[in-house]
Motif scaffolding. Structure first.
Motif, PDB file in Angstrom:
ATOM      1  N   GLY A 138       0.358 -58.631 -19.742  1.00  0.00           N
ATOM      2  CA  GLY A 138       1.749 -58.683 -19.293  1.00  0.00           C
ATOM      3  C   GLY A 138       2.001 -59.851 -18.362  1.00  0.00           C
ATOM      4  O   GLY A 138       1.160 -60.723 -18.180  1.00  0.00           O
ATOM      5  N   CYS A 139       3.163 -59.878 -17.762  1.00  0.00           N
ATOM      6  CA  CYS A 139       3.525 -60.941 -16.810  1.00  0.00           C
ATOM      7  C   CYS A 139       2.780 -60.681 -15.498  1.00  0.00           C
ATOM      8  O   CYS A 139       3.021 -59.665 -14.840  1.00  0.00           O
ATOM      9  CB  CYS A 139       5.033 -60.943 -16.573  1.00  0.00           C
ATOM     10  SG  CYS A 139       5.558 -62.087 -15.271  1.00  0.00           S
ATOM     11  N   CYS A 172       5.036 -59.874 -12.487  1.00  0.00           N
ATOM     12  CA  CYS A 172       5.655 -58.544 -12.599  1.00  0.00           C
ATOM     13  C   CYS A 172       4.628 -57.458 -12.305  1.00  0.00           C
ATOM     14  O   CYS A 172       4.896 -56.525 -11.525  1.00  0.00           O
ATOM     15  CB  CYS A 172       6.234 -58.337 -14.000  1.00  0.00           C
ATOM     16  SG  CYS A 172       7.761 -59.242 -14.345  1.00  0.00           S
ATOM     17  N   TRP A 210       9.058 -56.400 -18.216  1.00  0.00           N
ATOM     18  CA  TRP A 210       9.159 -57.741 -18.797  1.00  0.00           C
ATOM     19  C   TRP A 210       9.395 -57.613 -20.297  1.00  0.00           C
ATOM     20  O   TRP A 210       9.017 -56.632 -20.919  1.00  0.00           O
ATOM     21  CB  TRP A 210       7.910 -58.570 -18.489  1.00  0.00           C
ATOM     22  CG  TRP A 210       6.622 -57.920 -18.866  1.00  0.00           C
ATOM     23  CD1 TRP A 210       5.859 -57.082 -18.109  1.00  0.00           C
ATOM     24  CD2 TRP A 210       5.945 -58.029 -20.121  1.00  0.00           C
ATOM     25  NE1 TRP A 210       4.763 -56.666 -18.807  1.00  0.00           N
ATOM     26  CE2 TRP A 210       4.779 -57.229 -20.055  1.00  0.00           C
ATOM     27  CE3 TRP A 210       6.198 -58.719 -21.299  1.00  0.00           C
ATOM     28  CZ2 TRP A 210       3.890 -57.110 -21.101  1.00  0.00           C
ATOM     29  CZ3 TRP A 210       5.313 -58.591 -22.343  1.00  0.00           C
ATOM     30  CH2 TRP A 210       4.175 -57.797 -22.237  1.00  0.00           C
ATOM     31  N   LEU A 228       6.641 -63.013 -23.136  1.00  0.00           N
ATOM     32  CA  LEU A 228       5.859 -63.892 -22.274  1.00  0.00           C
ATOM     33  C   LEU A 228       5.958 -65.337 -22.730  1.00  0.00           C
ATOM     34  O   LEU A 228       6.128 -65.617 -23.915  1.00  0.00           O
ATOM     35  CB  LEU A 228       4.388 -63.458 -22.251  1.00  0.00           C
ATOM     36  CG  LEU A 228       4.125 -62.071 -21.678  1.00  0.00           C
ATOM     37  CD1 LEU A 228       2.642 -61.751 -21.755  1.00  0.00           C
ATOM     38  CD2 LEU A 228       4.630 -61.963 -20.248  1.00  0.00           C
ATOM     39  N   CYS A 232       7.055 -64.170 -17.545  1.00  0.00           N
ATOM     40  CA  CYS A 232       8.070 -63.558 -18.404  1.00  0.00           C
ATOM     41  C   CYS A 232       9.252 -64.503 -18.655  1.00  0.00           C
ATOM     42  O   CYS A 232       9.518 -65.427 -17.897  1.00  0.00           O
ATOM     43  CB  CYS A 232       8.544 -62.237 -17.812  1.00  0.00           C
ATOM     44  SG  CYS A 232       9.208 -62.327 -16.139  1.00  0.00           S
ATOM     45  N   CYS A 233       9.960 -64.224 -19.743  1.00  0.00           N
ATOM     46  CA  CYS A 233      11.050 -65.074 -20.231  1.00  0.00           C
ATOM     47  C   CYS A 233      12.367 -64.792 -19.511  1.00  0.00           C
ATOM     48  O   CYS A 233      12.475 -63.878 -18.698  1.00  0.00           O
ATOM     49  CB  CYS A 233      11.227 -64.844 -21.726  1.00  0.00           C
ATOM     50  SG  CYS A 233      11.878 -63.200 -22.123  1.00  0.00           S
ATOM     51  N   SER A 277      13.904 -61.331 -19.548  1.00  0.00           N
ATOM     52  CA  SER A 277      13.313 -60.370 -18.619  1.00  0.00           C
ATOM     53  C   SER A 277      14.097 -60.413 -17.309  1.00  0.00           C
ATOM     54  O   SER A 277      14.585 -61.471 -16.907  1.00  0.00           O
ATOM     55  CB  SER A 277      11.848 -60.722 -18.338  1.00  0.00           C
ATOM     56  OG  SER A 277      11.101 -60.707 -19.534  1.00  0.00           O
ATOM     57  N   ARG A 291      13.274 -60.526 -14.222  1.00  0.00           N
ATOM     58  CA  ARG A 291      12.794 -61.381 -13.123  1.00  0.00           C
ATOM     59  C   ARG A 291      12.649 -62.853 -13.495  1.00  0.00           C
ATOM     60  O   ARG A 291      12.431 -63.681 -12.624  1.00  0.00           O
ATOM     61  CB  ARG A 291      11.493 -60.820 -12.576  1.00  0.00           C
ATOM     62  CG  ARG A 291      11.755 -59.445 -11.961  1.00  0.00           C
ATOM     63  CD  ARG A 291      10.571 -58.915 -11.276  1.00  0.00           C
ATOM     64  NE  ARG A 291      10.917 -57.673 -10.606  1.00  0.00           N
ATOM     65  CZ  ARG A 291      10.191 -57.116  -9.697  1.00  0.00           C
ATOM     66  NH1 ARG A 291       9.063 -57.670  -9.326  1.00  0.00           N
ATOM     67  NH2 ARG A 291      10.576 -55.983  -9.154  1.00  0.00           N
ATOM     68  N   ARG A 292      12.684 -63.191 -14.765  1.00  0.00           N
ATOM     69  CA  ARG A 292      12.712 -64.579 -15.242  1.00  0.00           C
ATOM     70  C   ARG A 292      11.653 -65.466 -14.561  1.00  0.00           C
ATOM     71  O   ARG A 292      11.920 -66.557 -14.078  1.00  0.00           O
ATOM     72  CB  ARG A 292      14.098 -65.172 -15.036  1.00  0.00           C
ATOM     73  CG  ARG A 292      15.180 -64.401 -15.740  1.00  0.00           C
ATOM     74  CD  ARG A 292      16.539 -64.943 -15.462  1.00  0.00           C
ATOM     75  NE  ARG A 292      16.499 -66.382 -15.684  1.00  0.00           N
ATOM     76  CZ  ARG A 292      17.535 -67.171 -15.635  1.00  0.00           C
ATOM     77  NH1 ARG A 292      18.712 -66.691 -15.385  1.00  0.00           N
ATOM     78  NH2 ARG A 292      17.416 -68.453 -15.847  1.00  0.00           N
ATOM     79  N   HIS A 293      10.415 -65.020 -14.558  1.00  0.00           N
ATOM     80  CA  HIS A 293       9.363 -65.719 -13.826  1.00  0.00           C
ATOM     81  C   HIS A 293       9.016 -67.106 -14.380  1.00  0.00           C
ATOM     82  O   HIS A 293       8.601 -67.974 -13.619  1.00  0.00           O
ATOM     83  CB  HIS A 293       8.106 -64.849 -13.723  1.00  0.00           C
ATOM     84  CG  HIS A 293       8.259 -63.757 -12.715  1.00  0.00           C
ATOM     85  ND1 HIS A 293       7.992 -62.440 -13.009  1.00  0.00           N
ATOM     86  CD2 HIS A 293       8.675 -63.782 -11.427  1.00  0.00           C
ATOM     87  CE1 HIS A 293       8.215 -61.704 -11.927  1.00  0.00           C
ATOM     88  NE2 HIS A 293       8.636 -62.494 -10.960  1.00  0.00           N
TER      89      HIS A 293
END
Length: 87
Positions: A21-22, A25, A33, A36, A47-48, A51, A53-55
């Protein structure tokens, strides 16, 4: 049309596995998320923009690394944040 960033982007080893996962996150206890992405400068997985949180976008904002690609199984498309081009 392409850009210099997409043409020169490498393929670093990912810093985490898809199944993990991210990482940002997961570290915050968040499991929502969506997809990825992989930074093609340093191998960061995040994450994209779909998602919450838009990491990966945050990673670009923090580092200036211009190109990421999908980290979804079977997908290899790339995105240049700088030139806003898909490659």
């Amino acid at each position: 049309m392409t850009c210099q960033h997409l043409a020169q982007a490498g393929e670093p080893a990912p810093q985490s596995a898809y199944e993990d996962g991210c990482p940002r996150c997961v570290a915050d206890g968040f499991t929502g998320w969506v997809h990825l992405r992989l930074c093609l400068d340093c191998g960061t997985v995040a994450c994209c923009d779909s998602s919450p949180r838009r990491h990966m976008s945050a990673h670009h904002d923090e580092t200036g690394h211009p190109v990421m690609r999908s980290f979804e199984p079977g997908e290899k498309w790339r995105w240049c944040f700088t030139d806003e081009l898909l490659g």
